[in-house]
Motif scaffolding. Sequence first.
Motif, PDB file in Angstrom:
ATOM      1  N   UNK A 114       0.832  -1.199   0.000  1.00 43.43           N
ATOM      2  CA  UNK A 114       0.000   0.000   0.000  1.00 43.43           C
ATOM      3  C   UNK A 114       0.869   1.252   0.000  1.00 43.43           C
ATOM      4  N   UNK A 115       1.830   1.300   0.889  1.00 46.34           N
ATOM      5  CA  UNK A 115       2.699   2.481   0.978  1.00 46.34           C
ATOM      6  C   UNK A 115       3.464   2.713  -0.311  1.00 46.34           C
ATOM      7  N   UNK A 116       3.878   1.625  -0.951  1.00 43.35           N
ATOM      8  CA  UNK A 116       4.671   1.743  -2.169  1.00 43.35           C
ATOM      9  C   UNK A 116       3.830   2.139  -3.388  1.00 43.35           C
ATOM     10  N   UNK A 117       2.614   1.593  -3.508  1.00 40.11           N
ATOM     11  CA  UNK A 117       1.860   1.766  -4.748  1.00 40.11           C
ATOM     12  C   UNK A 117       0.550   2.549  -4.630  1.00 40.11           C
ATOM     13  N   UNK A 118       0.035   2.728  -3.429  1.00 38.14           N
ATOM     14  CA  UNK A 118      -1.304   3.308  -3.281  1.00 38.14           C
ATOM     15  C   UNK A 118      -1.325   4.629  -2.515  1.00 38.14           C
ATOM     16  N   UNK A 119      -0.396   4.791  -1.598  1.00 36.16           N
ATOM     17  CA  UNK A 119      -0.472   5.928  -0.684  1.00 36.16           C
ATOM     18  C   UNK A 119      -0.264   7.273  -1.363  1.00 36.16           C
ATOM     19  N   UNK A 120       0.270   7.284  -2.556  1.00 38.80           N
ATOM     20  CA  UNK A 120       0.424   8.552  -3.269  1.00 38.80           C
ATOM     21  C   UNK A 120      -0.908   9.253  -3.483  1.00 38.80           C
ATOM     22  N   UNK A 121      -1.943   8.485  -3.762  1.00 37.70           N
ATOM     23  CA  UNK A 121      -3.291   9.046  -3.945  1.00 37.70           C
ATOM     24  C   UNK A 121      -4.185   8.825  -2.730  1.00 37.70           C
TER      25      UNK A 121
ATOM     26  N   UNK B  38      -9.762  -6.153  -3.523  1.00 41.24           N
ATOM     27  CA  UNK B  38      -8.690  -6.803  -4.295  1.00 41.24           C
ATOM     28  C   UNK B  38      -8.963  -6.697  -5.793  1.00 41.24           C
ATOM     29  N   UNK B  39     -10.230  -6.859  -6.186  1.00 41.14           N
ATOM     30  CA  UNK B  39     -10.583  -6.760  -7.608  1.00 41.14           C
ATOM     31  C   UNK B  39     -10.262  -5.373  -8.135  1.00 41.14           C
ATOM     32  N   UNK B  40     -10.586  -4.335  -7.369  1.00 46.07           N
ATOM     33  CA  UNK B  40     -10.294  -2.964  -7.792  1.00 46.07           C
ATOM     34  C   UNK B  40      -8.783  -2.737  -7.839  1.00 46.07           C
ATOM     35  N   UNK B  41      -8.061  -3.229  -6.850  1.00 50.11           N
ATOM     36  CA  UNK B  41      -6.599  -3.083  -6.842  1.00 50.11           C
ATOM     37  C   UNK B  41      -6.002  -3.764  -8.075  1.00 50.11           C
ATOM     38  N   UNK B  42      -6.538  -4.898  -8.427  1.00 48.06           N
ATOM     39  CA  UNK B  42      -6.034  -5.692  -9.554  1.00 48.06           C
ATOM     40  C   UNK B  42      -6.445  -5.111 -10.904  1.00 48.06           C
ATOM     41  N   UNK B  43      -7.735  -4.786 -11.056  1.00 50.25           N
ATOM     42  CA  UNK B  43      -8.286  -4.409 -12.358  1.00 50.25           C
ATOM     43  C   UNK B  43      -8.489  -2.915 -12.536  1.00 50.25           C
ATOM     44  N   UNK B  44      -8.564  -2.172 -11.430  1.00 46.14           N
ATOM     45  CA  UNK B  44      -8.851  -0.746 -11.503  1.00 46.14           C
ATOM     46  C   UNK B  44     -10.345  -0.497 -11.564  1.00 46.14           C
TER      47      UNK B  44
ATOM     48  N   UNK C 271      -6.325   3.116 -12.625  1.00 46.82           N
ATOM     49  CA  UNK C 271      -5.825   1.944 -13.354  1.00 46.82           C
ATOM     50  C   UNK C 271      -5.662   0.771 -12.407  1.00 46.82           C
ATOM     51  N   UNK C 272      -5.642  -0.424 -12.965  1.00 46.96           N
ATOM     52  CA  UNK C 272      -5.361  -1.615 -12.180  1.00 46.96           C
ATOM     53  C   UNK C 272      -3.864  -1.736 -11.913  1.00 46.96           C
TER      54      UNK C 272
END
Length: 125
Positions: A47-54, A85-91, A96-97
């Motif tokens: 999460x910190x690496x890929x999601x926390x920016x937004x 998980x589906x949203x994280x994977x597919x967007x 974007x996913x």
Amino acid sequence: MNLQIRLRRLVLELGGQTAGLLILISTLLIHPIGTIALDTDAGGSLFKQHCSGCHVNGGNIIRRNKTLRLKALERNSLDNPQAIARVAREGIGQMSGYEDVLGDSGDQLVAAWIWAQAQNAWTQG
């Protein structure tokens, strides 16, 4: 070689439902049901690496009403780790996913971590 890779190779070699059943039984013998858990530290790191920016602290700097807080997740029918998980994977929508960058099972790890944070009102500690 880790256990997950060895089990996948075994499934490919044996094929079919018999191999899947064998793996399930052996996994439950090795790791009783109460001890099988997702690595929440790995989910938090992803999460910190890929999601926390937004999604800083579960918010959303792009679209305010699309946060990761419990009320917003429920409102948007993302009220379980599988849906997250589906949203994280597919967007979804403008997002974007992240299947490629999260890696194998990363979507599930980050979703479990997000769900736990949402249940705890995103209070760290």
